[in-house]
Design a protein around this motif. Structure first.
Motif, mmCIF file in Angstrom:
data_model
loop_
_atom_site.group_PDB
_atom_site.id
_atom_site.type_symbol
_atom_site.label_atom_id
_atom_site.label_comp_id
_atom_site.label_asym_id
_atom_site.label_seq_id
_atom_site.Cartn_x
_atom_site.Cartn_y
_atom_site.Cartn_z
ATOM 1 N N THR A 86 0.866 -1.181 0.000
ATOM 2 C CA THR A 86 0.000 0.000 0.000
ATOM 3 C C THR A 86 0.900 1.228 0.000
ATOM 4 O OG1 THR A 86 -1.686 -1.161 1.283
ATOM 5 C CG2 THR A 86 -1.853 1.234 1.169
ATOM 6 N N ASP B 91 -2.866 3.743 -2.731
ATOM 7 C CA ASP B 91 -3.122 2.647 -3.652
ATOM 8 C C ASP B 91 -2.831 1.338 -2.935
ATOM 9 O OD1 ASP B 91 -3.766 4.261 -5.903
ATOM 10 O OD2 ASP B 91 -1.635 4.664 -6.174
ATOM 11 N N ILE C 23 -2.317 -2.641 -3.461
ATOM 12 C CA ILE C 23 -2.054 -3.717 -4.411
ATOM 13 C C ILE C 23 -2.363 -5.023 -3.691
ATOM 14 C CG2 ILE C 23 -0.389 -4.787 -5.973
ATOM 15 C CD1 ILE C 23 -0.939 -1.789 -6.546
ATOM 16 N N THR D 215 -4.342 -7.090 -8.212
ATOM 17 C CA THR D 215 -5.360 -6.085 -8.485
ATOM 18 C C THR D 215 -4.995 -4.828 -7.707
ATOM 19 O OG1 THR D 215 -7.058 -7.778 -8.706
ATOM 20 C CG2 THR D 215 -7.812 -5.548 -8.336
ATOM 21 N N ALA D 216 -5.125 -3.684 -8.358
ATOM 22 C CA ALA D 216 -4.826 -2.408 -7.702
ATOM 23 C C ALA D 216 -6.104 -1.607 -7.524
ATOM 24 C CB ALA D 216 -3.830 -1.600 -8.536
ATOM 25 N N SER D 217 -6.248 -1.010 -6.348
ATOM 26 C CA SER D 217 -7.366 -0.112 -6.112
ATOM 27 C C SER D 217 -6.832 1.184 -5.530
ATOM 28 C CB SER D 217 -8.406 -0.731 -5.185
ATOM 29 O OG SER D 217 -7.883 -0.876 -3.882
ATOM 30 N N THR D 218 -7.582 2.242 -5.710
ATOM 31 C CA THR D 218 -7.201 3.549 -5.197
ATOM 32 C C THR D 218 -8.246 4.005 -4.194
ATOM 33 O OG1 THR D 218 -6.082 4.130 -7.246
ATOM 34 C CG2 THR D 218 -6.730 5.948 -5.818
#
Length: 131
Positions: free
Chosen positions: A100, A113, A115, A124-127
């Protein structure tokens, strides 16, 4: 002339080093607030819930209501975050947090972010952005 150039270069190097430090990360905390988390898949943004930050504690992610418990987190001087408790779907069902990274500077709101490594080995990546 050479001495003058050395003095100027030394000053520029010193100023560049001081300016490059990430003072925002110095206290090891994200700004308090609610961070909305999304992932972009198949041309659409999907809501993954909200993570609430207060001091050195986080709770969530939650989609509705509030999280039952808060946990500690740590952030190093480079903005890398270590979650010291579960993180909803990011850490359940065989999923694990790979990394992160916080972003506190720049024109946008503070964000981080996440990961996530899935059980099949895919990432998978999120924000998550402060609202």
């Amino acid at each position: 002339m050479t001495t003058l150039i050395r003095v100027i270069l030394s000053f520029l190097l010193l100023a560049g080093t001081a300016g490059g430090a990430r003072a925002d990360f110095a206290d090891g905390k994200l700004p308090d607030g609610v961070y909305h988390c999304e992932v972009y898949l198949l041309g659409l943004f999907f809501n993954l819930g909200d993570i609430t930050i207060k001091g050195n504690l986080y709770s969530g992610p939650v989609t509705f209501g509030s999280a039952p418990q808060a946990y500690n987190y740590q952030m190093d001087a480079n903005g890398e975050i270590s979650w010291l408790g579960p993180l909803g779907g990011y850490t359940s069902g065989g999923n694990a947090i790979s990394m992160t990274q916080a972003t506190l500077d720049g024109p946008g709101a503070p964000s981080f972010d996440i990961i996530m490594k899935q059980p099949d080995g895919a990432f998978t990546a999120s924000t998550c952005t402060k609202g």
